[in-house]
Design an enzyme around this catalytic site. Sequence first.
Site, PDB file in Angstrom:
ATOM      1  N   ASP A 126       0.820  -1.206   0.000  1.00 14.77           N
ATOM      2  CA  ASP A 126       0.000   0.000   0.000  1.00 14.77           C
ATOM      3  C   ASP A 126       0.857   1.260   0.000  1.00 14.77           C
ATOM      4  O   ASP A 126       0.486   2.273  -0.596  1.00 14.77           O
ATOM      5  CB  ASP A 126      -0.924   0.000   1.226  1.00 14.77           C
ATOM      6  N   GLY A 127       2.018   1.208   0.669  1.00 11.23           N
ATOM      7  CA  GLY A 127       2.906   2.369   0.683  1.00 11.23           C
ATOM      8  C   GLY A 127       3.383   2.744  -0.704  1.00 11.23           C
ATOM      9  O   GLY A 127       3.508   3.926  -1.032  1.00 11.23           O
ATOM     10  N   THR A 134      -8.590   2.971   7.499  1.00 10.35           N
ATOM     11  CA  THR A 134      -8.226   1.598   7.849  1.00 10.35           C
ATOM     12  C   THR A 134      -6.722   1.476   8.092  1.00 10.35           C
ATOM     13  O   THR A 134      -6.205   0.355   8.198  1.00 10.35           O
ATOM     14  CB  THR A 134      -8.637   0.621   6.730  1.00 10.35           C
ATOM     15  N   TYR A 169      -3.406   4.154   9.883  1.00  8.06           N
ATOM     16  CA  TYR A 169      -2.923   4.668  11.163  1.00  8.06           C
ATOM     17  C   TYR A 169      -4.076   5.150  12.053  1.00  8.06           C
ATOM     18  O   TYR A 169      -4.085   4.932  13.265  1.00  8.06           O
ATOM     19  CB  TYR A 169      -1.935   5.795  10.893  1.00  8.06           C
ATOM     20  N   ALA A 170      -5.063   5.799  11.439  1.00  8.26           N
ATOM     21  CA  ALA A 170      -6.198   6.318  12.214  1.00  8.26           C
ATOM     22  C   ALA A 170      -6.943   5.193  12.922  1.00  8.26           C
ATOM     23  O   ALA A 170      -7.427   5.367  14.044  1.00  8.26           O
ATOM     24  CB  ALA A 170      -7.151   7.087  11.287  1.00  8.26           C
ATOM     25  N   ASN A 209      -3.709   8.891   2.440  1.00  8.40           N
ATOM     26  CA  ASN A 209      -4.186   8.295   3.688  1.00  8.40           C
ATOM     27  C   ASN A 209      -4.438   9.338   4.768  1.00  8.40           C
ATOM     28  O   ASN A 209      -5.564   9.519   5.219  1.00  8.40           O
ATOM     29  CB  ASN A 209      -3.168   7.279   4.221  1.00  8.40           C
ATOM     30  N   ASP A 260      -0.187  13.576  22.005  1.00 10.46           N
ATOM     31  CA  ASP A 260       0.937  13.180  21.164  1.00 10.46           C
ATOM     32  C   ASP A 260       0.748  13.623  19.723  1.00 10.46           C
ATOM     33  O   ASP A 260       1.612  13.371  18.877  1.00 10.46           O
ATOM     34  CB  ASP A 260       1.119  11.659  21.199  1.00 10.46           C
ATOM     35  N   ARG A 275       7.707  14.329  24.287  1.00  6.70           N
ATOM     36  CA  ARG A 275       6.831  15.286  24.974  1.00  6.70           C
ATOM     37  C   ARG A 275       5.540  15.513  24.187  1.00  6.70           C
ATOM     38  O   ARG A 275       5.504  15.424  22.965  1.00  6.70           O
ATOM     39  CB  ARG A 275       7.552  16.622  25.150  1.00  6.70           C
TER      40      ARG A 275
END
Length: 294
Positions: free
Chosen positions: A72-73, A187, A189-190, A146, A176, A157
């Site tokens: 996918d990348g 579908t 990272y989120a 994406n 973060d 931090r």
Amino acid sequence: MESFKHIGVIGRIGSVKVVETLRRLKSYLVANDYQVILEADTASMLPGHGLQVASKKLIGEICDLAIVVGGDGSLLGAARDLSKSSIPILGVNRGRLGFLTDISPDDLEERLSRVLEGEYVEEKRFLLDAHVKRNGEPMGYGTALNDIVLHPGRSTRMIGFDLYIEGQFVYSQRSDGLIVSTPTGSTAYALSAGGPIMHPRLDAIVLVPMFPHTLSSRPIVVDGGSEIKLVIDEANENWPQVSCDGQQELACAPGDSISIAKKPFRLNLIHPSDHNFYATCREKLGWASTIAAS
């Protein structure tokens, strides 16, 4: 359905399995009298290929179809480069999940022949643009299919920032970071950060906080045409970053603003005619595939 004659081929660099699939793909296309144009880096993996070589930009201008061999990348990278052209993109999976690259190498020739004969479904996927400004001056620009992610970079931090949607103040947050995702990225990272799965046809954007310093902070789904603005708190001691599809990084400083909005061009993604989004979710996400007896 559109007839394909001039086909651009783009492969992921540094994979023996990709090279094997590229050779099979090349042999099939040439044997069936298609005009094959190899992307420049891809051509370096196939010495003695004897085919025309072009940049991704030129492939978008002269080809009827682009086939991406990789994960996918790889397709995400090609999508950003080819989004300004109307060229359809088809993915052959040589990665892990394969939400976007959905043709398996195991039955490459059979599945590909059907697509090239017109048995396919077409989807329009929108992309996002991110503009970083400092004191009103542009400092960086990126595009994502994406997601666009504000994150602390190498620092551990939290980041303080303000969120605005359509010019309206939403909240100040310490966390973060924030994931701003398209339905395509819902579908990815989120999802791992607790965001909802959105059907690819939805015209919507989801904003998913990353480990917020409050229990009441939850993902927000907004209209796909919304303009989103993040303003980094000037009191931040670290310099955060903005990541586009995890492949392009933009450096930010305290006080910078990041404007995010839908790109005017859409990706033209095609799948085999039996493609089913929910079946893909069952396969890739491990959903139950049978209904238990009552």
